[in-house]
Enzyme design. Structure first.
Site, short mmCIF file in Angstrom:
data_model
loop_
_atom_site.label_atom_id
_atom_site.label_comp_id
_atom_site.label_asym_id
_atom_site.label_seq_id
_atom_site.Cartn_x
_atom_site.Cartn_y
_atom_site.Cartn_z
N CYS A 80 14.46 -6.63 86.29
CA CYS A 80 13.18 -5.77 85.86
C CYS A 80 13.79 -4.54 85.17
CB CYS A 80 12.48 -5.58 87.14
SG CYS A 80 13.61 -4.95 88.50
N HIS A 104 9.96 1.48 89.25
CA HIS A 104 11.14 2.33 88.80
C HIS A 104 10.76 3.23 87.84
CE1 HIS A 104 13.56 -1.38 90.70
NE2 HIS A 104 12.92 -1.84 89.81
P1 NAD Z 1 11.47 -12.85 97.03
O1 NAD Z 1 12.32 -12.66 98.27
O2 NAD Z 1 10.28 -12.13 97.05
O3 NAD Z 1 11.18 -14.31 96.86
C1 NAD Z 1 12.15 -15.43 97.04
C2 NAD Z 1 11.35 -16.55 97.46
O4 NAD Z 1 12.25 -17.72 97.41
C3 NAD Z 1 10.95 -16.45 99.06
O5 NAD Z 1 9.67 -16.89 99.03
C4 NAD Z 1 11.81 -17.32 99.88
O6 NAD Z 1 11.29 -17.58 101.07
C5 NAD Z 1 12.16 -18.29 98.87
N1 NAD Z 1 13.52 -19.17 98.99
C6 NAD Z 1 14.46 -18.60 99.78
N2 NAD Z 1 15.42 -19.68 99.71
C7 NAD Z 1 14.80 -20.54 99.02
C8 NAD Z 1 15.56 -21.89 98.64
N3 NAD Z 1 16.79 -22.29 99.06
N4 NAD Z 1 14.86 -22.70 97.76
C9 NAD Z 1 13.40 -22.41 97.66
N5 NAD Z 1 12.93 -21.36 97.90
C10 NAD Z 1 13.62 -20.33 98.50
O7 NAD Z 1 12.39 -12.50 95.89
P2 NAD Z 1 12.16 -12.00 94.55
O8 NAD Z 1 11.90 -10.42 94.51
O9 NAD Z 1 10.74 -12.71 93.96
O10 NAD Z 1 13.45 -12.39 93.67
C11 NAD Z 1 13.57 -13.56 93.03
C12 NAD Z 1 14.54 -13.30 91.93
O11 NAD Z 1 13.89 -12.63 90.89
C13 NAD Z 1 16.02 -12.86 92.30
O12 NAD Z 1 16.90 -13.05 91.43
C14 NAD Z 1 15.59 -11.11 91.93
O13 NAD Z 1 16.62 -10.41 91.82
C15 NAD Z 1 14.64 -11.26 90.78
N6 NAD Z 1 13.85 -10.15 90.48
C16 NAD Z 1 13.30 -9.56 91.44
C17 NAD Z 1 12.31 -8.41 91.09
C18 NAD Z 1 11.78 -7.54 92.04
O14 NAD Z 1 11.72 -6.54 91.90
N7 NAD Z 1 11.10 -8.48 93.13
C19 NAD Z 1 12.17 -8.21 89.75
C20 NAD Z 1 12.90 -8.61 88.99
C21 NAD Z 1 13.73 -9.89 89.03
#
Ligand code: NAD
Length: 332
Positions: A138, A216
């Protein structure tokens, strides 16, 4: 129709799944979950098919009366997987996608070597036909969108201070914190990450975590090749997609007001996909430009995930894809 499965249905995955289901040229085959929690139950209510990503957990879903398939079987039937699993799990999953020759999109928590680092308006063409794409984080997406808009002026040097939200609103493990937490690694990883997308050789980023969950905020200092006037910069940002100018004089004094405006706009989940630049903060001194921007971390990478699919399958040009995605999400 492009057949898509979203693996990992958390903050990013659920938003991407909803965005996929809005595209006229995409079909959401389903989502993959590890456990039968409220998010799984609500996804079923929406009509999404659920596949379990951990075989031994299928019984947990059955006990809750939820009918789910196996992820590995579902993958046979898809063109692209969008992997929204937590940092590092995407890299493990890549081995599975490679084995069955499926194209995949990963998120910013993965290392840069997982695929082409991508911000649609900056380097769409680099991702055309790529088997693997990483939608950068992000923060990096936010920096790339606004710095990308300034590239035409010639960027000599960038210095950015990132005041980061410490946790997402639904994260009860990371927060609350009552502190400002400086990242003593200088530059923070964002500088190098921006360079995976944009050719900016001189960039310094410094990050500090703050006790907020909303957005942010970045403070940017950009040295340009030559002096520009503020109106030219304002017009450039105004005319760049996925950037929104906001004003203190209109009452947008904080990230809370930006989030309120997204809710007032009727955006799904109150999301703000655009990078919001405070127009009042845009200042020029000599060749140096200063501005402040806010990033809604939960949603700003959602449009990128949609454009990444069209790029990797070479379905549309950059501008055509951005136009379709923007229209579907209500980005003007
Ligand atoms: P999150 O924890 O909110 O969601 C991840 C989901 O994946 C959860 O529901 C979890 O239960 C599930 N999970 C865990 N292990 C798994 C597996 N083996 N198979 C399938 N599902 C599984 O995480 P998020 O914030 O959505 O982040 C996901 C990605 O996006 C990361 O790479 C993160 O760095 C990136 N990201 C996050 C944000 C943010 O601010 N949240 C912003 C941009 C990018």
């Amino acid at each position: 129709m492009v057949r898509i499965l979203v693996n990992g249905y958390g903050t990013i995955g659920k938003r991407v799944a909803d965005a996929v289901s809005l595209q006229k040229d995409f079909e959401l085959i389903g989502i993959a979950k590890t456990k039968p929690d409220f998010e799984a139950k609500l996804a079923i209510e929406k009509g999404y098919s659920i596949f379990c990503s951990i075989d031994k957990n299928i019984d947990l879903f059955k006990k809750e009366g939820l009918d789910v398939g196996k992820l590995e079987e579902a993958l046979d039937d898809v063109d692209v997987v969008i992997d929204g699993t937590p940092d590092g799990i995407g890299a493990q999953n890549k081995i599975m996608y490679q084995k069955i020759k499926k194209k995949a999109i990963f998120e910013g928590g993965e290392e840069a070597d997982i695929g082409v680092s991508f911000v649609a308006q900056c380097n769409y063409d680099k991702a055309i036909n790529a088997p693997y794409i990483r939608c950068v984080s992000c923060n990096t997406t936010g920096l790339c969108r606004t710095l990308g808009a300034l590239q035409g002026f010639g960027i000599e040097k960038v210095s950015a201070t990132l005041i980061r939200r410490s946790a997402d609103p639904n994260d009860i493990k990371t927060g609350p914190i009552n502190a400002l937490v400086p990242d003593v690694e200088i530059p923070s990883h964002h500088a190098e990450d921006v360079q995976t997308v944009l050719p900016i050789s001189n960039i310094m980023t410094i990050a500090i975590k703050a006790p907020t969950t909303l957005m942010h905020v970045h403070s940017l200092t950009v040295e340009l090749n030559e002096k520009q006037n503020e109106d030219t910069i304002i017009d450039t940002f105004k005319n760049t997609t996925r950037i929104r100018l906001v004003n203190v004089k209109d009452g947008i004094k904080s990230t809370a007001h930006i989030m309120e405006s997204a809710r007032d706009m009727g955006r799904k989940r109150g999301d703000m996909y655009e990078i919001c630049i405070w127009q009042d903060s845009i200042k020029i001194k000599g060749n140096t430009l200063y501005y402040l921007q806010a990033i809604h971390q939960e949603s700003n990478v959602v449009p990128e995930n949609i454009d990444a699919v069209r790029a990797m399958l070479n379905l549309d040009s950059r501008d055509e894809s951005i136009k379709k995605t923007n229209k579907s999400l209500g980005i003007i």
